[in-house]
Design an enzyme around this catalytic site. Structure first.
Site, PDB file in Angstrom:
ATOM      1  N   ARG A  63       0.856  -1.186   0.000  1.00 12.20           N
ATOM      2  CA  ARG A  63       0.000   0.000   0.000  1.00 12.20           C
ATOM      3  C   ARG A  63       0.895   1.240   0.000  1.00 12.20           C
ATOM      4  O   ARG A  63       2.085   1.140   0.158  1.00 12.20           O
ATOM      5  CB  ARG A  63      -0.967  -0.008   1.206  1.00 12.20           C
ATOM      6  CG  ARG A  63      -0.262  -0.418   2.487  1.00 12.20           C
ATOM      7  CD  ARG A  63      -0.619   0.350   3.684  1.00 12.20           C
ATOM      8  NE  ARG A  63      -0.484   1.771   3.512  1.00 12.20           N
ATOM      9  CZ  ARG A  63       0.661   2.436   3.642  1.00 12.20           C
ATOM     10  NH1 ARG A  63       1.809   1.839   3.915  1.00 12.20           N
ATOM     11  NH2 ARG A  63       0.697   3.743   3.495  1.00 12.20           N
ATOM     12  N   GLY A  64       0.229   2.399  -0.195  1.00 12.87           N
ATOM     13  CA  GLY A  64       0.999   3.635  -0.352  1.00 12.87           C
ATOM     14  C   GLY A  64       1.132   3.900  -1.851  1.00 12.87           C
ATOM     15  O   GLY A  64       1.466   2.992  -2.629  1.00 12.87           O
ATOM     16  N   ALA A  65       0.854   5.140  -2.254  1.00 15.66           N
ATOM     17  CA  ALA A  65       0.736   5.442  -3.683  1.00 15.66           C
ATOM     18  C   ALA A  65       1.951   5.024  -4.517  1.00 15.66           C
ATOM     19  O   ALA A  65       1.805   4.285  -5.506  1.00 15.66           O
ATOM     20  CB  ALA A  65       0.431   6.933  -3.845  1.00 15.66           C
ATOM     21  N   ARG A 106      -6.979  -0.473  -7.350  1.00 15.20           N
ATOM     22  CA  ARG A 106      -7.347   0.641  -6.455  1.00 15.20           C
ATOM     23  C   ARG A 106      -7.517   1.898  -7.323  1.00 15.20           C
ATOM     24  O   ARG A 106      -6.725   2.114  -8.244  1.00 15.20           O
ATOM     25  CB  ARG A 106      -6.282   0.883  -5.366  1.00 15.20           C
ATOM     26  CG  ARG A 106      -6.156  -0.273  -4.376  1.00 15.20           C
ATOM     27  CD  ARG A 106      -5.323   0.115  -3.167  1.00 15.20           C
ATOM     28  NE  ARG A 106      -6.040   0.962  -2.227  1.00 15.20           N
ATOM     29  CZ  ARG A 106      -5.486   1.527  -1.168  1.00 15.20           C
ATOM     30  NH1 ARG A 106      -4.202   1.349  -0.917  1.00 15.20           N
ATOM     31  NH2 ARG A 106      -6.200   2.276  -0.340  1.00 15.20           N
ATOM     32  N   GLN A 209      -2.682   2.753   9.779  1.00  9.87           N
ATOM     33  CA  GLN A 209      -1.351   2.827   9.149  1.00  9.87           C
ATOM     34  C   GLN A 209      -0.356   3.558  10.047  1.00  9.87           C
ATOM     35  O   GLN A 209       0.831   3.226  10.076  1.00  9.87           O
ATOM     36  CB  GLN A 209      -1.438   3.562   7.799  1.00  9.87           C
ATOM     37  CG  GLN A 209      -2.074   2.774   6.669  1.00  9.87           C
ATOM     38  CD  GLN A 209      -3.560   3.032   6.551  1.00  9.87           C
ATOM     39  OE1 GLN A 209      -4.226   3.369   7.532  1.00  9.87           O
ATOM     40  NE2 GLN A 209      -4.096   2.865   5.363  1.00  9.87           N
ATOM     41  N   ASP A 250      -1.928  10.966  -2.627  1.00 10.06           N
ATOM     42  CA  ASP A 250      -2.272   9.898  -3.574  1.00 10.06           C
ATOM     43  C   ASP A 250      -2.557  10.451  -4.960  1.00 10.06           C
ATOM     44  O   ASP A 250      -2.457   9.730  -5.955  1.00 10.06           O
ATOM     45  CB  ASP A 250      -3.454   9.091  -3.048  1.00 10.06           C
ATOM     46  CG  ASP A 250      -3.007   8.230  -1.887  1.00 10.06           C
ATOM     47  OD1 ASP A 250      -2.910   8.761  -0.762  1.00 10.06           O
ATOM     48  OD2 ASP A 250      -2.697   7.049  -2.116  1.00 10.06           O
ATOM     49  N   LYS A 261      -4.915  10.209   2.517  1.00  7.16           N
ATOM     50  CA  LYS A 261      -5.644   9.349   3.463  1.00  7.16           C
ATOM     51  C   LYS A 261      -6.736  10.118   4.213  1.00  7.16           C
ATOM     52  O   LYS A 261      -6.515  11.251   4.641  1.00  7.16           O
ATOM     53  CB  LYS A 261      -4.619   8.736   4.433  1.00  7.16           C
ATOM     54  CG  LYS A 261      -5.167   7.804   5.489  1.00  7.16           C
ATOM     55  CD  LYS A 261      -6.024   6.701   4.941  1.00  7.16           C
ATOM     56  CE  LYS A 261      -5.369   5.876   3.855  1.00  7.16           C
ATOM     57  NZ  LYS A 261      -6.322   4.967   3.160  1.00  7.16           N
TER      58      LYS A 261
HETATM   59  O1  MRU Z   1      -4.685   3.305   1.778  1.00 11.88           O
HETATM   60  P1  MRU Z   1      -3.203   3.525   1.777  1.00 11.88           P
HETATM   61  O2  MRU Z   1      -2.545   3.060   3.008  1.00 11.88           O
HETATM   62  O3  MRU Z   1      -2.569   3.018   0.507  1.00 11.88           O
HETATM   63  O4  MRU Z   1      -3.068   5.108   1.743  1.00 11.88           O
HETATM   64  C1  MRU Z   1      -1.785   5.665   1.722  1.00 11.88           C
HETATM   65  C2  MRU Z   1      -1.797   7.136   1.832  1.00 11.88           C
HETATM   66  O5  MRU Z   1      -2.813   7.787   1.825  1.00 11.88           O
HETATM   67  C3  MRU Z   1      -0.456   7.814   1.867  1.00 11.88           C
HETATM   68  O6  MRU Z   1      -0.510   8.949   2.664  1.00 11.88           O
HETATM   69  C4  MRU Z   1      -0.095   8.217   0.440  1.00 11.88           C
HETATM   70  O7  MRU Z   1      -0.195   7.114  -0.420  1.00 11.88           O
HETATM   71  C5  MRU Z   1       1.264   8.757   0.341  1.00 11.88           C
HETATM   72  S1  MRU Z   1       2.456   7.467   0.589  1.00 11.88           S
HETATM   73  C6  MRU Z   1       3.963   7.947   0.171  1.00 11.88           C
END
Ligand code: MRU
Length: 359
Positions: A63-65, A106, A209, A250, A261
């Protein structure tokens, strides 16, 4: 702060303070650090085909963009390795269904579509060695992300006055990227330079998270962080212990509106109310100049069970419904700085964004 004194040296030892890696390519498989079971189990999920990667993105194993973009690029390599290489094969057409399934995993983080578009473009331009070329491109996407994060760390930390406290949200660290992190990269660099003295992390309900990942990741690198309940953020701001809120993104629109998030928007409102600064840190792969403003972003909604249950056990009365949007949009006028590897956009709007990303 534990070990922070050792990080005030002028040259930052990136490897020493950046131990965690979420993605491992073995040559035959993609191994993903399973973020569903951290911090008490450090397990890897082995993906042998692109559909396994799509499932891992959807179920938040990875997870994470930026990390889901990188994982998807490796998913394309797995799909490429699985198709018959007969004469006259139209590789782009053969890979299209797998790429569509990866893309659908996603919706909100643009890095996923960005990485797949880059792989598609590379494939179309490639010759008979297209498999090798795709592998090199996935490697490049991953390596460039790490470089971008290190650059953003220095740029973002430069905005922070010595002795500051910061609040971050979700996990934007090595776990969410190729390494070092976006907002957490700025925090790593800011701590190393002695600019940041206090780090607070919100728990980031409902998936936690912040509580499960961010404070664990920082602990691996010897950086003290204090966990707060999401609901404690405004109270923390009022106490004067934080001067910046630093988050990732994201998707950043052409006018600077930023999806991140769920809970980020209310932090930006509270920061402005308390006279604190609000920084968004993201690589240019998160910038979507094709989307004019935030209301055009598709916001992912996940299973209400994430709210109704805790560790698989229902904690809310039967029959109660829940709504679980997992991202929100912070309007650009609540953002003081967007930090990317291409430079910093202060007080972002459509003109400032164009100046950096369409120059
Ligand atoms: O649902 P997630 O855990 O994938 O969401 C992640 C986030 O919102 C992070 O803040 C975002 O992707 C930036 S990560 C470098």
């Amino acid at each position: 702060m534990a070990d922070n004194a050792a990080m005030t040296a002028s040259s930052f030892d990136f490897d020493r303070y950046d131990h965690v890696r979420p993605i491992r390519w073995t040559g035959q498989a993609l191994e993903l650090l399973d973020q569903r079971v951290l911090p008490f189990s450090v397990d890897h999920v082995r993906c042998l085909d692109s559909d396994a990667v799509a499932a891992a993105i959807h179920n938040l194993t990875v997870r994470g963009a930026p990390a889901i973009g990188i994982a998807a690029a490796w998913g394309v390599v797995l799909a490429a390795n699985a198709i018959d290489a007969g004469n006259g094969l139209d590789a782009a057409a053969a890979l299209a269904p797998a790429m569509e399934r990866l893309n659908a995993a996603r919706p909100t983080a643009v890095n996923l579509a960005w990485a797949l578009a880059r792989m598609r473009k590379t494939l179309v331009a490639a010759g008979t060695d297209w498999r090798v070329v795709l592998t090199r491109e996935a490697q490049a996407i991953e390596a460039e992300d790490l470089q971008a994060n290190r650059k953003m760390g220095a740029l973002g930390a430069g905005l922070i006055a010595p002795g500051s406290g910061v609040l971050t949200h979700c996990n934007t660290g090595s776990l969410a990227t190729a390494g070092f992190g976006t907002a957490l990269g700025v925090i790593r660099a800011g701590v190393a330079q002695g600019r940041i003295e206090r780090v607070f992390a919100g728990e980031t309900r409902p998936w936690n998270q912040g509580a499960r990942l961010t404070v664990w990741e920082l602990q691996q690198d010897g950086i003290d962080a204090t966990l707060i309940a999401d609901a404690a953020a405004s109270h923390l701001m009022k106490t004067g212990q934080v001067q910046w809120v630093i988050v990732g993104a994201d998707r950043i629109c052409a006018n600077g509106d930023t999806a991140n998030k769920i809970g980020t928007y209310q932090l930006a409102i509270a920061a402005r109310h308390h006279g604190l600064k609000f920084m968004v840190v993201a690589p240019s792969s998160t910038v979507d100049m094709g989307t004019a403003s935030g209301e055009l972003i598709e916001i992912e909604e996940r299973d209400p069970a994430e709210l109704l249950s805790f560790r698989g056990q229902r904690v809310v009365a039967e029959g109660v419904h829940a709504w679980n949007p997992v991202f929100d949009v912070t309007p650009h006028d609540l953002i003081d700085a967007i930090v990317t590897e291409k430079g910093v956009v202060e007080r972002p709007d459509a003109g400032e964004m164009r100046a950096l990303f369409e120059a």
